[in-house]
Enzyme design. Structure first.
Site, PDB file in Angstrom:
ATOM      1  N   HIS A  45      21.725 -93.907 -78.077  1.00  0.00           N
ATOM      2  CA  HIS A  45      22.353 -92.668 -78.540  1.00  0.00           C
ATOM      3  C   HIS A  45      21.925 -91.468 -77.685  1.00  0.00           C
ATOM      4  O   HIS A  45      20.773 -91.056 -77.711  1.00  0.00           O
ATOM      5  CB  HIS A  45      21.937 -92.470 -79.997  1.00  0.00           C
ATOM      6  CG  HIS A  45      22.560 -91.307 -80.682  1.00  0.00           C
ATOM      7  ND1 HIS A  45      21.825 -90.411 -81.422  1.00  0.00           N
ATOM      8  CD2 HIS A  45      23.844 -90.901 -80.762  1.00  0.00           C
ATOM      9  CE1 HIS A  45      22.625 -89.501 -81.941  1.00  0.00           C
ATOM     10  NE2 HIS A  45      23.854 -89.767 -81.559  1.00  0.00           N
ATOM     11  N   HIS A  87      27.050 -82.910 -76.481  1.00  0.00           N
ATOM     12  CA  HIS A  87      27.421 -83.249 -77.851  1.00  0.00           C
ATOM     13  C   HIS A  87      27.962 -82.025 -78.575  1.00  0.00           C
ATOM     14  O   HIS A  87      28.955 -82.101 -79.292  1.00  0.00           O
ATOM     15  CB  HIS A  87      26.223 -83.804 -78.618  1.00  0.00           C
ATOM     16  CG  HIS A  87      26.507 -84.047 -80.069  1.00  0.00           C
ATOM     17  ND1 HIS A  87      26.353 -83.077 -81.043  1.00  0.00           N
ATOM     18  CD2 HIS A  87      26.979 -85.150 -80.719  1.00  0.00           C
ATOM     19  CE1 HIS A  87      26.700 -83.557 -82.210  1.00  0.00           C
ATOM     20  NE2 HIS A  87      27.081 -84.816 -82.056  1.00  0.00           N
TER      21      HIS A  87
END
Length: 304
Positions: A45, A87
Site C-alpha cells: 500500500h 493519494h
C-alpha cells in the site's frame, strides 16, 4: 459462463510461455491470472511509506528489495495534464506545498519536497510522475493503480509506450457495461478488478450485477467491516465463479479486523494471517510487507 474481458489475450501468452523466459513482473501477472495458483501475491500500500515518503521512487525500490509483487499507487492530474503519484487531492500532507495538485503545473510541483510519514520534509525528493514510477517498475514488479480509473485512457497511453501494459492492474467500482465499453475502445488493455464493498448497498448491487451477467473477473477486491453470513456467502460465490480473492489487511475496517496491526500486536502473525488464508485470499494488500512475506514463506506460499 463467459470469461471476463479482463483476462485479455496476454494471459494466454503467459500460460504458454516458458517460465524461465519471463520477467519477474510477467511471472507475477501469470499467478494473478491463474485461479489455480497457490502463490499469494503481496501488494504494498503506497510503497514502503514507513521508511520513505509514500508513493515515492525510493518507496518503490524498497518494496522491490523486500520481494513484494505489486506496488499500489494513486494518481492525480496536474494543471498541465501530467499524471503524478499522490493519494490526496492536495499537496499539504505529503509535500512542502499547499493547495490542490490540480492547481499547479508539474514544474511548479517539482519545487516542493516530499515529506516522510512523520511530516518531516526530505532534502531533495519530489513527487514522481506516473511515467517515472512505471520506468522504475518495468519488468521488476507489477503495479496496481488504485485511484486512477478516471484517467484510464491517459494511463494506458503511457503503459503502451513503455511496454508495461500487461503488468498493470487498475481497479474501480464502475458498472460492468461501463468497463466493457471502455475496454472495447482499445485493442490492448490493462488488467481490471472490481472493488466490492459488500456491506454497502452499492457494493452489493455491483456484485449482483457481475453474477447476473455471468461476468467472471480475474479477481474481486472484497471489503467488509464485520464477518457476517452475507460476507461468507459472497466469498463462497467468488470462489465458485473461479475468480481470485483480494483482501486488504491494511485497515481493520476493510477486512473484518484481520489486519496487519492485529497480526503485529498479537505477537504471532499466524494467528491473524492464517484466518485470511482460510478465506481463500490469494492477493493481499498490506502495510507491513516484511512481516507478511516472512509469514507466507513459512507457509510455502511464495514460490514464484
Amino acid at each position: 459462463m463467459k470469461r471476463f474481458f479482463l483476462i485479455l489475450a496476454a494471459a494466454a501468452a503467459f500460460v504458454s510461455a516458458n517460465a524461465e523466459s519471463l520477467t519477474r513482473a510477467e511471472k507475477i501477472a501469470r499467478h494473478m491470472q491463474d485461479p489455480k495458483s497457490k502463490y499469494v501475491v503481496v501488494t504494498v500500500h503506497r510503497g514502503d511509506w514507513r521508511n520513505y515518503p509514500e508513493n515515492s521512487i525510493p518507496a518503490i525500490e524498497s518494496i522491490i528489495r523486500m520481494g513484494a509483487d505489486i506496488m499500489e499507487l494513486d494518481l492525480k492530474l496536474t494543471k498541465d495534464s501530467v499524471l503524478v503519484l499522490s493519494h490526496d487531492k492536495t499537496l499539504n500532507r505529503c509535500t512542502t506545498g499547499k493547495g490542490l495538485v490540480s492547481d499547479y503545473t508539474y514544474d511548479e510541483i517539482k519545487k516542493f519536497r516530499l515529506k516522510r510519514a512523520h511530516g518531516v520534509a526530505t532534502d531533495s525528493l519530489h513527487m514522481p510522475t506516473l511515467r517515472e514510477a512505471l520506468e522504475c517498475c518495468k519488468d521488476r514488479i507489477c503495479v496496481n493503480v488504485d485511484q486512477g480509473y478516471e484517467y484510464y485512457d491517459m494511463v494506458l497511453a503511457i503503459t503502451e509506450e513503455l511496454g508495461v501494459t500487461d503488468q498493470i492492474l487498475i481497479k474501480g467500482k464502475k458498472p460492468v457495461a461501463s468497463v466493457a465499453k471502455k475496454m472495447a475502445s482499445h485493442k490492448h488493455n490493462m488488467m481490471y478488478m472490481p472493488i466490492i464493498d459488500i456491506q454497502k448497498p452499492q457494493g452489493q448491487k455491483l456484485f449482483d450485477e457481475y453474477l447476473s451477467t455471468g461476468t467472471v473477473p480475474m479477481a474481486y477486491e472484497l471489503c467488509w467491516s464485520k464477518m457476517t453470513p452475507e460476507v461468507k456467502d459472497c466469498i463462497a460465490k467468488i470462489h465458485a465463479q473461479g475468480s481470485k480473492l483480494w483482501v486488504n489487511t491494511i485497515w481493520g475496517s476493510l477486512c473484518g479486523y484481520l489486519d496487519d496491526d492485529a497480526a503485529l500486536d498479537c505477537g504471532n502473525p499466524a494467528l491473524i494471517y492464517d484466518q485470511v488464508l482460510d478465506l481463500g485470499a490469494s492477493l493481499i494488500q498490506t502495510d507491513r510487507p516484511e512481516m507478511l512475506i516472512k509469514y507466507l514463506k513459512s507457509k510455502g506460499r511464495r514460490k514464484l
